[in-house]
Enzyme design. Structure first.
Site, mmCIF file in Angstrom:
data_model
loop_
_atom_site.group_PDB
_atom_site.id
_atom_site.type_symbol
_atom_site.label_atom_id
_atom_site.label_comp_id
_atom_site.label_asym_id
_atom_site.label_seq_id
_atom_site.Cartn_x
_atom_site.Cartn_y
_atom_site.Cartn_z
ATOM 1 N N ASP A 29 0.833 -1.205 0.000
ATOM 2 C CA ASP A 29 0.000 0.000 0.000
ATOM 3 C C ASP A 29 0.870 1.258 0.000
ATOM 4 O O ASP A 29 1.983 1.250 0.519
ATOM 5 C CB ASP A 29 -0.908 -0.034 1.236
ATOM 6 N N GLY A 32 0.101 5.422 -4.410
ATOM 7 C CA GLY A 32 -0.480 6.709 -4.804
ATOM 8 C C GLY A 32 0.115 7.850 -3.991
ATOM 9 O O GLY A 32 0.496 8.895 -4.539
ATOM 10 N N ARG A 33 0.234 7.630 -2.677
ATOM 11 C CA ARG A 33 0.794 8.683 -1.805
ATOM 12 C C ARG A 33 2.251 8.968 -2.154
ATOM 13 O O ARG A 33 2.690 10.105 -2.146
ATOM 14 C CB ARG A 33 0.671 8.254 -0.332
ATOM 15 N N ARG A 42 -0.394 9.122 -9.962
ATOM 16 C CA ARG A 42 -0.421 7.912 -9.131
ATOM 17 C C ARG A 42 0.220 6.708 -9.827
ATOM 18 O O ARG A 42 0.848 5.873 -9.191
ATOM 19 C CB ARG A 42 -1.879 7.555 -8.774
ATOM 20 N N HIS A 46 2.675 3.119 -8.913
ATOM 21 C CA HIS A 46 2.436 1.698 -9.232
ATOM 22 C C HIS A 46 3.624 1.114 -9.999
ATOM 23 O O HIS A 46 4.034 -0.010 -9.762
ATOM 24 C CB HIS A 46 1.162 1.536 -10.052
ATOM 25 N N GLU A 76 -12.335 -4.778 -4.156
ATOM 26 C CA GLU A 76 -12.820 -3.413 -3.918
ATOM 27 C C GLU A 76 -12.126 -2.387 -4.834
ATOM 28 O O GLU A 76 -12.646 -1.295 -5.057
ATOM 29 C CB GLU A 76 -12.564 -3.001 -2.451
ATOM 30 N N ASN A 77 -10.965 -2.750 -5.368
ATOM 31 C CA ASN A 77 -10.213 -1.787 -6.185
ATOM 32 C C ASN A 77 -10.892 -1.471 -7.526
ATOM 33 O O ASN A 77 -10.533 -0.498 -8.191
ATOM 34 C CB ASN A 77 -8.772 -2.265 -6.430
#
Ligand code: IPE
Ligand code: IPE
Ligand code: MG
Length: 249
Positions: A29, A32-33, A42, A46, A76-77
């Site tokens: 995780d 993006g940040r 973003r 990745h 959920e993505n």
């Protein structure tokens, strides 16, 4: 933009090889940040994240860890903007195609867990090819969770078992943990001993709900694209400090 393992090629001397986790799972995780902090889109996070995963896989192999499972895309993505979802699907496909030869050479066995039928056809084909060509490899078992959701996995196992009961092939009292596990996507893979989540979030996000029953949890604020061998070493050090009691004294 390749992450070069300039340090820690070998297992650091203060880690005990007999007490390493057999199976490490990672929630990758913070891509993006990481990109946002650098004023980049973003997707750059990745991209960099893939290089980090490649080095972590090699590191696990170099250090004698038998299995690595990485959460690449959750059920959920799909709720993300379609451009990001499309970028990720294309990235997975491209990386698989590019890395297959090296995985074969380096004796890596790759597997995928998740609802793969819902992935783009061309990605499904690349997945099938890589699984087939690496199925007998033995240096490390690498599992990629793609369109994976723990609840969805449990539900599909229930459906398969219920069908067997309905057909008279199985009695309800025969359903035990071993039977259940055989119907999970992870059948045949030992449960993770250590779960690492990067970028600080203290949640499972629907990852390996059944399998994580006794995993040691390690959360670091390091963002995934910065998760290097030194960060992994710190996670393993913390793991080796833990007292794994499994409910006993
Ligand atoms: C994880 O990084 C990668 C995937 C979920 C595919 P994120 O994309 O979730 O990065 P953050 O959490 O927004 O920083
Ligand atoms: C978890 O990360 C899923 C993957 C790493 C593939 P998310 O960024 O999707 O999780 P949430 O939204 O913070 O729970
Ligand atoms: Mg995230």
């Amino acid at each position: 933009m390749t992450v070069k393992p300039t340090v820690l090629q070998e297992l650091p001397a203060d880690l005990e090889c007999e007490r390493l986790p057999r199976h490490v799972a990672v929630i990758m995780d913070g891509n993006g940040r990481w990109a946002k902090q650098r004023g980049m889109p973003r997707i750059m996070g990745h991209r960099r994240g893939v290089d980090v995963l490649k080095d972590l896989l090699r590191c696990c192999r170099d250090w004698g860890i038998q299995a690595l499972t990485a959460y690449a895309f959750s059920t959920e993505n799909w709720g993300r903007p379609s451009e990001e979802v499309e970028f990720l699907m294309t990235l997975f496909e491209r990386v698989l195609r590019q890395e297959l030869r090296e995985m074969v050479q380096e004796n890596v066995q790759i597997r995928f867990v998740g609802n793969l039928q819902a992935l783009p056809q061309s990605l499904q084909e690349e997945i099938a090819r890589s699984v087939e060509l690496t199925q007998h490899n033995q240096s490390i078992r690498f599992t990629v969770a793609t369109n994976y959701g723990g609840r969805q996995e449990i539900l599909q196992a229930c459906r398969a078992i219920a069908t067997q009961v309905q057909q008279g092939l199985l009695q309800p009292e025969q359903i035990d943990e071993a039977v259940f596990e055989r119907h999970l996507y992870t059948a045949g893979i030992c449960d993770p001993d250590l779960l690492i989540r990067t970028s600080g979030e203290m949640r499972l996000s629907n990852f390996l709900l059944w399998q994580m029953a006794y995993a040691e949890l390690y959360v670091t604020d390091t963002l995934w694209p910065d998760f290097d061998r030194k960060a992994f070493y710190q996670a393993l050090s913390a793991y080796q400090q833990r007292d794994r009691r499994f409910g006993k004294l």
